[in-house]
Design an enzyme around this catalytic site. Structure first.
Site, PDB file in Angstrom:
ATOM      1  N   HIS A  64       1.915   4.562  -2.950  1.00  0.00           N
ATOM      2  CA  HIS A  64       2.074   6.004  -2.779  1.00  0.00           C
ATOM      3  C   HIS A  64       3.499   6.437  -3.145  1.00  0.00           C
ATOM      4  O   HIS A  64       3.710   7.438  -3.842  1.00  0.00           O
ATOM      5  CB  HIS A  64       1.802   6.406  -1.328  1.00  0.00           C
ATOM      6  CG  HIS A  64       0.386   6.208  -0.886  1.00  0.00           C
ATOM      7  ND1 HIS A  64      -0.705   6.666  -1.608  1.00  0.00           N
ATOM      8  CD2 HIS A  64      -0.134   5.619   0.224  1.00  0.00           C
ATOM      9  CE1 HIS A  64      -1.818   6.372  -0.966  1.00  0.00           C
ATOM     10  NE2 HIS A  64      -1.504   5.732   0.148  1.00  0.00           N
TER      11      HIS A  64
ATOM     12  N   HIS B 219       0.832  -1.208   0.000  1.00  0.00           N
ATOM     13  CA  HIS B 219       0.000   0.000   0.000  1.00  0.00           C
ATOM     14  C   HIS B 219       0.866   1.258   0.000  1.00  0.00           C
ATOM     15  O   HIS B 219       0.678   2.156  -0.841  1.00  0.00           O
ATOM     16  CB  HIS B 219      -0.914  -0.001   1.227  1.00  0.00           C
ATOM     17  CG  HIS B 219      -1.791   1.204   1.338  1.00  0.00           C
ATOM     18  ND1 HIS B 219      -3.065   1.233   0.824  1.00  0.00           N
ATOM     19  CD2 HIS B 219      -1.572   2.438   1.880  1.00  0.00           C
ATOM     20  CE1 HIS B 219      -3.600   2.425   1.041  1.00  0.00           C
ATOM     21  NE2 HIS B 219      -2.710   3.177   1.684  1.00  0.00           N
ATOM     22  N   GLU B 220       1.799   1.317   0.925  1.00  0.00           N
ATOM     23  CA  GLU B 220       2.658   2.499   1.017  1.00  0.00           C
ATOM     24  C   GLU B 220       3.607   2.607  -0.169  1.00  0.00           C
ATOM     25  O   GLU B 220       3.943   3.714  -0.608  1.00  0.00           O
ATOM     26  CB  GLU B 220       3.448   2.475   2.328  1.00  0.00           C
ATOM     27  CG  GLU B 220       2.593   2.507   3.586  1.00  0.00           C
ATOM     28  CD  GLU B 220       1.705   3.736   3.668  1.00  0.00           C
ATOM     29  OE1 GLU B 220       2.026   4.766   3.037  1.00  0.00           O
ATOM     30  OE2 GLU B 220       0.671   3.670   4.368  1.00  0.00           O
TER      31      GLU B 220
END
Length: 351
Positions: A21, A17-18
């Protein structure tokens, strides 16, 4: 070992997820100050270029801190100085990468064990399916116009609508090879023996192997769609008050579920255990993607709302007001996290 497995599972999902980004921010020329896995005090870290890479004490959470993300900065590489569509791409990338992870893991599962076909192996005597002429070999294709791809679509529908009449569409292949389509109306009947409403259909419980890359891709993609659909419907049930606190599972109960999965499957070998954990990761990763896209302040979805408003009106929302909204959202989320943690402990030790 189960605790270590749980940390690895959560760590991988949060990392992806990170990383979504992070990689999109880098591609958009945004400065990333810190990329971390975990929350709380740093256990270890190193600096490469402008970015500090950290592992923190508590394995539930992570962050990708970008330059000028929550404040005004003159640096052209600051987040808030980039075009609005670049910022939308960066914020949306986290949930999108969770869906990608879920799809990749689903590919492995579907290739290895196939899919749960909605093909009947029989019907129960004296129940609606038999009375309406359904029989072994029939493949359910729709329930009240909702498409059925896997048998879990049937179980999910019946869970949400246990006693409601349902129009069932199915196809039947004759010995000649001709396929006929049928539609019947079934009224669920309460069974004292089984303790619930039943249509009277039976499946084998085994997964059917896929045929070729086309079916592999189709059913892998649908695994993600299924869990996204389930998450959305579960949230709707929570809003309507149809789901109680006892049905909610936070990090503590998820660790317990992972522990149970490891203990129940390790006797069948490493392959079975890993596939079961991969299936759990598909569920968790898809759910994380959905939850982060909810239009709640402080979540990715809440930030996307402000960015979409900016794109439509041609100028940003006042940063101070937006910051206040996100702060209020963060306080509410922290309160919810405390409640879920408390509920996990109560359900785990005092149920």
């Amino acid at each position: 070992m189960s605790i270590l497995v749980a940390i690895l599972v959560f760590g991988m999902i949060i990392l992806i997820h990170e990383f979504g980004h992070f990689i999109v921010a880098k591609k958009c020329g945004i400065g990333v100050l810190e990329f971390s896995i975990g929350m709380g005090p740093r256990l270890c870290c190193f600096v490469k270029g402008e970015t500090r890479y950290s592992i923190k004490a508590f394995p539930f959470g992570g962050s990708c801190m970008m330059l000028g993300e929550d404040e005004n900065a003159e640096d052209p590489r600051a987040f808030n100085n980039k075009p609005v569509w670049s910022r939308i791409a960066v914020i949306a990338a986290g949930p999108v990468f969770n869906f990608i992870l879920a799809f990749i893991l689903a590919l492995v599962i579907i290739h290895a064990v196939g899919y749960d076909s909605p093909r009947l192996v029989g019907v129960l005597n004296g129940l609606p399916a038999q009375e309406q002429g359904m029989q072994a070999g029939d493949v359910i294709t729709r329930l009240n116009r909702e498409p059925v791809v896997v048998y879990r679509d049937v179980t999910l529908y019946m869970y949400l609508h246990p006693s409601e009449p349902v129009d069932v569409e199915f196809k039947r292949t004759l010995e000649s090879g001709e396929t006929l389509k049928h539609r019947v109306r079934l009224v669920p009947r309460y069974s004292q023996e089984h303790g619930g409403y039943m249509l009277g259909i039976q499946t084998s419980g085994y997964r059917e192997p896929v045929k070729g890359i086309g079916e592999t891709l189709k059913y892998s993609a649908y695994e993600v769609v299924y869990w996204v659909k389930t998450a959305v419907k579960s949230i709707a049930m929570m809003v309507r008050g149809q789901v109680g606190a006892q049905d909610m599972a936070g990090p503590v109960r998820m660790v317990s579920i992972i522990d149970e999965t490891v203990e129940e499957t390790k006797q069948y070998g490493w392959e079975t255990m890993l596939l079961s954990l991969a299936n759990l990761c598909v569920l968790l990763s898809a759910n994380l993607g959905v939850m982060n896209l909810l239009p709640i302040p402080a979540l990715d979805g809440g930030r996307l709302v402000f960015l979409v408003v900016e794109a439509l009106r041609g100028k940003p929302v006042d940063k101070e007001k937006e910051g206040m909204v996100h702060m209020a959202g963060m306080v509410l989320l922290m309160g919810l996290m405390v409640f879920v943690l408390f509920n996990d402990i109560v359900m785990l030790f005092f149920k």
